[in-house]
Design a protein around this motif. Structure first.
Motif, PDB file in Angstrom:
ATOM      1  N   VAL A   1      18.775  46.374  27.244  1.00  0.00           N
ATOM      2  CA  VAL A   1      19.541  47.292  28.092  1.00  0.00           C
ATOM      3  C   VAL A   1      19.681  46.660  29.482  1.00  0.00           C
ATOM      4  O   VAL A   1      18.672  46.398  30.162  1.00  0.00           O
TER       5      VAL A   1
ATOM      6  N   ALA B   1      24.521  49.165  32.186  1.00  0.00           N
ATOM      7  CA  ALA B   1      24.876  49.918  30.972  1.00  0.00           C
ATOM      8  C   ALA B   1      25.197  51.371  31.309  1.00  0.00           C
ATOM      9  O   ALA B   1      24.698  51.907  32.301  1.00  0.00           O
TER      10      ALA B   1
ATOM     11  N   ALA C   1      23.297  54.386  26.435  1.00  0.00           N
ATOM     12  CA  ALA C   1      22.265  53.374  26.188  1.00  0.00           C
ATOM     13  C   ALA C   1      20.906  54.007  25.879  1.00  0.00           C
ATOM     14  O   ALA C   1      20.173  53.529  25.005  1.00  0.00           O
TER      15      ALA C   1
ATOM     16  N   ALA D   1      19.254  53.358  22.477  1.00  0.00           N
ATOM     17  CA  ALA D   1      18.021  52.561  22.343  1.00  0.00           C
ATOM     18  C   ALA D   1      16.961  53.354  21.591  1.00  0.00           C
ATOM     19  O   ALA D   1      16.183  52.798  20.803  1.00  0.00           O
TER      20      ALA D   1
ATOM     21  N   VAL E   1      14.398  45.582  28.977  1.00  0.00           N
ATOM     22  CA  VAL E   1      15.210  46.320  29.962  1.00  0.00           C
ATOM     23  C   VAL E   1      15.209  45.582  31.293  1.00  0.00           C
ATOM     24  O   VAL E   1      14.146  45.155  31.773  1.00  0.00           O
TER      25      VAL E   1
ATOM     26  N   VAL F   1      15.083  53.856  32.029  1.00  0.00           N
ATOM     27  CA  VAL F   1      15.342  53.722  30.586  1.00  0.00           C
ATOM     28  C   VAL F   1      14.118  54.138  29.770  1.00  0.00           C
ATOM     29  O   VAL F   1      14.225  54.914  28.812  1.00  0.00           O
TER      30      VAL F   1
ATOM     31  N   TRP G   1      23.254  46.354  25.522  1.00  0.00           N
ATOM     32  CA  TRP G   1      23.904  47.537  26.106  1.00  0.00           C
ATOM     33  C   TRP G   1      24.324  47.173  27.522  1.00  0.00           C
ATOM     34  O   TRP G   1      23.493  46.890  28.389  1.00  0.00           O
TER      35      TRP G   1
ATOM     36  N   ASN H   1      26.663  47.664  22.516  1.00  0.00           N
ATOM     37  CA  ASN H   1      26.740  49.106  22.793  1.00  0.00           C
ATOM     38  C   ASN H   1      26.641  49.961  21.540  1.00  0.00           C
ATOM     39  O   ASN H   1      27.231  51.050  21.457  1.00  0.00           O
TER      40      ASN H   1
END
Ligand code: NAD
Length: 500
Positions: free
Chosen positions: A277, A281, A286, A290, A310, A318, A432, A454
């Motif tokens: 990610v 994104a 995302a 994920a 990430v 995230v 992403w 994506n």
């Protein structure tokens, strides 16, 4: 954890029987294997424990069918029609097959119906079309024999012969058809050995295969343990090709055993796939993307995004988002409305997943969510997000095959190649980002059979599928399936220009 009873009755299936040469038979020594519902831990059915003798009978039936004039002369379009008829029967029995899968594997009924059964129908229809599209080439040669002749050659695709299909327990019906459909489309015959943990939908499919009018022996199904059923298939001299989906360890054993007879082998094995990610994104896509990359099918997916990488600036956003998403996933019995995750397949798998997470925590890993059983009975495990895991730790290196994701920070984009490829596996990966330029350039850098942009875990029979490195050998699906189930044969001729 959502509680519910299994109110849906178990649809019938040929319990305790093997499909050999178009007949349903008991295993030679009448032994059976108990089938356990992973949501309740209850034994509710038995399947036959096949023997080496059963494998011999099944392979002989497949060979006899393969050599028969009826099979050899069957029009390719008519092989395609067999698959189309089977697709229609699967469609007619879609809810019943999904119910059976939900009982056997524990996955939510809606997933079984809209993923597993849908994939099964699609794969049958896709391969039905291929049956009539096996073409060769016509080549003008430049031979060194300067004898005044004109040399030409044509190539054709010959079916390899009897195929052994060996499958695991995470998508049982879909994987059975992933082996059967291309084998039949390309003119082979097959003996299928489903996982001993989830054989019921393959057996019901066998009944539909008989109903669809497949010739006796074209498709045989021998249930039972890896040893003796799987190993006897691999060793059988009449089996010319093995198409295997399962763990890397078993795949290595099969490859070694097959080399003695130079059998053709396709291996779809394990993975430790990265979900990457980037800071740019679209987080609304995302974060859930994920999360479902790893938690779908309770993490029992060969392409599960089990390493979440990430960019540092959005790491907290995230990981917190994925953990929140995980906490809101409803876990429960297959027939509970709106349930999203079922149990792991077995006590063995539950012990493996719990053991790996506990060992990681003992070594300093930090659990952001989950990290334990989701119920006192049934093999349910909480969706789990773990951070602070060293790159060389077991959690980061070995396939867990459960709903556990290891999150790590990416400090700079030029470290992505090294981070994503820091694994012995190479099955899947996703990136992403909102920057399509970055997406394609980074996709080039990742060593994986499939890189998604994506999105994650999109499989389609039109797209070649398989792994790099320890994730496998060869490809199935798409036009690659032709290579997996046929041998090219060249026929070379000399034409005499003086004899016209
Ligand atoms: P497994 O390797 O234990 O078993 C797979 C199949 O092989 C079963 O039918 C089993 O009975 C059989 N088998 C076991 N020993 C054998 C032997 N010596 N000879 C021949 N056959 C033998 O795998 P599993 O635990 O059932 O499935 C989980 C594994 O499958 C995971 O590693 C997962 O990543 C992998 N998988 C890969 C894909 C893919 O397409 N790459 C898809 C799904 C699952």
């Amino acid at each position: 954890m959502t509680q519910s009873k299994h109110e849906f009755p178990i649809p019938s299936f040929p319990a305790g029987k093997l499909l050999i040469d178009g007949q349903w038979r008991d295993a030679q020594d009448n032994q059976t294997i108990d089938v356990v519902n992973p949501a309740t831990e209850q034994v509710y059915a038995q399947i036959a424990a096949g023997t080496k003798q059963d494998v011999d009978l099944a392979v002989q039936a497949a060979q006899t069918c393969f050599e028969s004039k009826a099979w050899q002369r069957m029009r390719p379009l008519d092989r395609g029609r067999l698959l189309e008829r089977l697709a229609l029967l699967v469609e007619e029995h879609a809810d019943e097959l999904a119910t059976l899968e939900a009982w056997d594997n524990g996955k939510p009924f809606a997933v079984a119906r809209h993923v597993d059964v849908q994939f099964t129908m699609d794969a049958l229809r896709y391969h039905a079309g291929w049956a009539s599209k096996m073409t060769g080439e016509y080549i003008t040669l430049s031979p060194f024999a300067n004898d005044g002749g004109i040399y030409r050659a044509y190539t054709e695709r010959r079916p390899v012969g009897v195929v052994a299909g060996i499958t695991p327990w995470n998508f049982p019906l879909g994987q059975a058809v992933q082996k059967i459909a291309p084998a039949i489309a390309f003119g082979c015959t097959i003996v299928l050995k489903p996982s001993e943990e989830t054989s019921m939908t393959a057996l019901r499919l066998g009944e539909l295969i008989c109903e669809a009018g497949f010739p006796d022996g074209a498709v045989n199904i021998v249930t039972g343990y890896g040893d003796p059923v799987g190993s006897s298939l691999v060793d059988h001299p009449m089996v010319r090709k093995i198409t295997f989906t399962g763990s890397t360890a078993t795949g290595q054993r099969i490859l070694a055993a097959a080399s003695g007879q130079m059998k053709r082998v396709t291996l779809e094995l394990g993975g430790k796939s990265p979900t990457v990610v980037l800071a740019d994104a679209d987080m609304e896509q995302a974060i859930p993307g994920a999360a479902m990359a790893i938690f779908a099918n309770t993490g029992q997916l060969c392409t599960a995004g089990s390493r979440l990488i990430v960019e540092e600036s959005v790491f907290d956003e995230v990981t917190t988002g994925v953990a929140e998403f995980a906490n809101n996933l409803s876990i429960g019995h297959a027939f509970t409305p709106d349930v999203m995750l079922g149990p792991l397949i077995s006590q063995r798998q539950l012990d493996k997943v719990s053991g790996m997470v506990s060992a990681g925590v003992d070594a300093g890993a930090q659990v952001l969510c989950g990290g334990g059983r989701a119920a006192n009975s049934g093999y349910f495990y909480q969706p789990t997000v773990v951070t602070n895991v060293a790159p060389e730790a077991q959690l980061n290196r070995e396939e867990i095959f459960g709903p556990v994701v290891i999150a790590s920070k990416l400090k700079a984009l030029d470290q992505l190649k090294a981070a994503a490829n820091d694994t012995e596996y190479g099955l899947g990966a996703s990136i992403w980002t909102s920057n399509i330029n970055k997406a394609h350039l980074l996709a080039d850098q990742i060593d994986a059979g499939t890189v998604w942009i994506n999105t994650h875990n999109i499989l389609d029979t039109a797209m070649p599928f398989g792994g790099m490195k320890m994730s496998g050998l060869g490809r199935e699906f798409g036009s690659e399936a032709i290579n997996a189930f046929t041998e090219p044969k060249a026929v070379c001729m000399r034409l005499d220009p003086n004899k016209i």
